[in-house]
Motif scaffolding. Structure first.
Motif, PDB file in Angstrom:
ATOM      1  N   ALA A   3      28.809   8.742  11.743  1.00 22.18           N
ATOM      2  CA  ALA A   3      27.846   9.795  12.088  1.00 22.18           C
ATOM      3  C   ALA A   3      27.330   9.599  13.519  1.00 22.18           C
ATOM      4  O   ALA A   3      27.147  10.573  14.254  1.00 22.18           O
ATOM      5  CB  ALA A   3      26.687   9.807  11.094  1.00 22.18           C
TER       6      ALA A   3
ATOM      7  N   GLN B 134      24.944  14.349   7.008  1.00 24.55           N
ATOM      8  CA  GLN B 134      26.298  13.845   7.266  1.00 24.55           C
ATOM      9  C   GLN B 134      26.440  12.419   6.727  1.00 24.55           C
ATOM     10  O   GLN B 134      27.439  12.092   6.087  1.00 24.55           O
ATOM     11  CB  GLN B 134      26.584  13.891   8.761  1.00 24.55           C
ATOM     12  CG  GLN B 134      27.973  13.476   9.126  1.00 24.55           C
ATOM     13  CD  GLN B 134      28.227  13.535  10.625  1.00 24.55           C
ATOM     14  OE1 GLN B 134      27.379  13.929  11.411  1.00 24.55           O
ATOM     15  NE2 GLN B 134      29.415  13.120  11.017  1.00 24.55           N
TER      16      GLN B 134
ATOM     17  N   ASP C 143      29.972  10.889  15.884  1.00 20.97           N
ATOM     18  CA  ASP C 143      29.942  12.356  15.926  1.00 20.97           C
ATOM     19  C   ASP C 143      28.739  12.842  16.725  1.00 20.97           C
ATOM     20  O   ASP C 143      28.839  13.822  17.475  1.00 20.97           O
ATOM     21  CB  ASP C 143      29.894  12.939  14.509  1.00 20.97           C
ATOM     22  CG  ASP C 143      31.191  12.724  13.745  1.00 20.97           C
ATOM     23  OD1 ASP C 143      32.212  12.350  14.372  1.00 20.97           O
ATOM     24  OD2 ASP C 143      31.184  12.912  12.511  1.00 20.97           O
TER      25      ASP C 143
END
Length: 160
Positions: free
Chosen positions: A135, A41, A138
């Motif tokens: 990231a 990611q 998330d």
């Protein structure tokens, strides 16, 4: 009113808890799963010129700070890069004067005038890409799922 909590066979519990495999393997897998999911990611969000910065987040790559605690029961993992300009790509920079020497190769690859690039950075700074912090955000949202998998793995080891 009284509540008694009794652990039957405490010696069995003590023996199980002293075994690093009970927590070590599940924690190593927990951190490994996070790295396996988060690094791609970050790499997808990292701007690419030569690929050095994007590649530097991978576990075991040159310039990588990505690692899992090597102790029998790992307690941490780190995802990062030692590439000198990584922080400026992540956070951007305020307008500042930098030497043309720092910019010359990049300007050449992009067919730009190095002095015009130098002046633009002095006027506007550089933009942030927030690939690591995005990231991380998330990951925080997904952490309950990772923790549930970890708990199930520890439970499975405990029952062995």
């Amino acid at each position: 009113m009284e509540l008694d909590i009794v652990i039957p066979s405490p010696e069995i519990l003590r023996e199980k808890l002293s075994n690093p495999e009970l927590l070590g393997e599940p924690l190593r897998a927990f951190f490994g799963d996070i790295i396996t999911d988060v690094v791609p990611q970050i790499q997808d969000m990292t701007p690419v010129d030569t690929g050095q910065l994007r590649g530097s987040f991978a576990l075991g790559a040159p310039d990588s700070m990505t690692e899992i605690d090597s102790s029998p029961v790992p307690l941490w993992a780190n995802i990062g890069s030692t590439v000198g300009y990584a922080v400026y790509v992540e956070e951007g920079s305020e307008p500042h004067w930098t030497s043309w020497v720092n910019l010359n190769e990049w300007a050449y690859r992009h067919d730009m005038n190095v002095y015009a690039l130098q002046a633009a950075i002095a006027r506007r700074g550089t933009s942030a890409h927030h690939m690591v912090s995005d990231a991380r955000d998330d990951l925080e949202a997904e952490m309950p799922n990772y923790v549930e998998e970890l708990a199930n793995a520890i439970e499975g080891k405990f029952e062995e």
